[in-house]
Enzyme design. Structure first.
Site, PDB file in Angstrom:
ATOM      1  CG  ASP A   9      52.326  60.698   2.008  1.00 34.88           C
ATOM      2  OD1 ASP A   9      51.831  59.995   1.106  1.00 34.88           O
ATOM      3  OD2 ASP A   9      53.103  60.248   2.873  1.00 34.88           O
ATOM      4  CG  ASP A  11      50.240  54.931   4.286  1.00 37.06           C
ATOM      5  OD1 ASP A  11      49.152  55.062   4.886  1.00 37.06           O
ATOM      6  OD2 ASP A  11      50.382  54.150   3.320  1.00 37.06           O
ATOM      7  CB  SER A  18      54.028  49.444   8.250  1.00 31.38           C
ATOM      8  OG  SER A  18      54.649  48.176   8.191  1.00 31.38           O
TER       9      SER A  18
END
Length: 189
Positions: A9, A11, A18
């Site tokens: 993955d 992020d 975020s």
């Protein structure tokens, strides 16, 4: 024979995450240890691919050119350390689009399988920071690893069974920790 493939993955695994989305190149902040870890995998003969949900595109937070700039930066950082990411698959959709690529569905992993001309992903590694990453990997027969970075701690809080020794998922502090264990032969390969 299981492919020597690690699917990541993005992020929360490769770069800081975020809850407000990573919307610009300046907001894309890599974990330096993750970039080095990817390079180490490549140097040891592992193929590395990325499978990432990017619903911020459908939400209008950024466009595909911005995503491409982030990925170009990621690729160049990895290459500067002597590594390589073979393929990046991303889903630009939101849940309501009812696509087949948004994790937890395995469409992104199928795209990677096709791009790399693999018969199967059975036994490859899927490394993520969310339960949906693990679900997508499990659907394709991948071995599973959860990192505590990004949303990993929240995922463990919601799914404490992942932290048990009999869990299907390995749990590591970060991508570098996973790679250390994998390259030292401490994980079933």
């Amino acid at each position: 024979m299981a492919p020597r493939l690690v699917i990541l993955d993005r992020d929360g695994v490769i770069n800081q995450d975020s809850d407000n989305y990573i919307k610009s190149l300046s907001e894309w902040v890599p974990y330096p240890s993750a970039i080095t870890a990817i390079a180490r995998l490549s140097q040891q003969g592992w193929t590395v691919a990325v499978a990432t949900n990017q619903s911020g595109i459908a939400r209008g937070y950024y466009d595909e050119a911005t995503l491409e700039a982030m990925h170009t930066r990621m690729l160049s950082l990895v290459e500067a350390e002597g590594g390589r990411i073979e393929h990046i698959a991303y889903c630009p959709h939101i849940s309501e689009d009812r696509c087949d690529c948004r994790k937890p569905l395995p469409g992104l992993l199928r795209q990677i399988q096709a791009a790399l001309a693999l018969d199967s992903l059975e036994g490859a590694w899927m490394v993520g920071d969310s339960y949906r990453d693990l679900e997508a990997g499990a659907a394709m027969g991948c071995r599973l690893a959860l990192v505590r970075t990004g949303k990993g701690e929240r995922t463990l809080a919601k799914h404490p069974e992942l932290g048990r020794t009999d869990s299907e998922a390995e749990v590591h502090d970060d991508l570098a920790g996973f790679v250390d264990q994998l390259l030292q032969g401490n994980l079933d390969t």
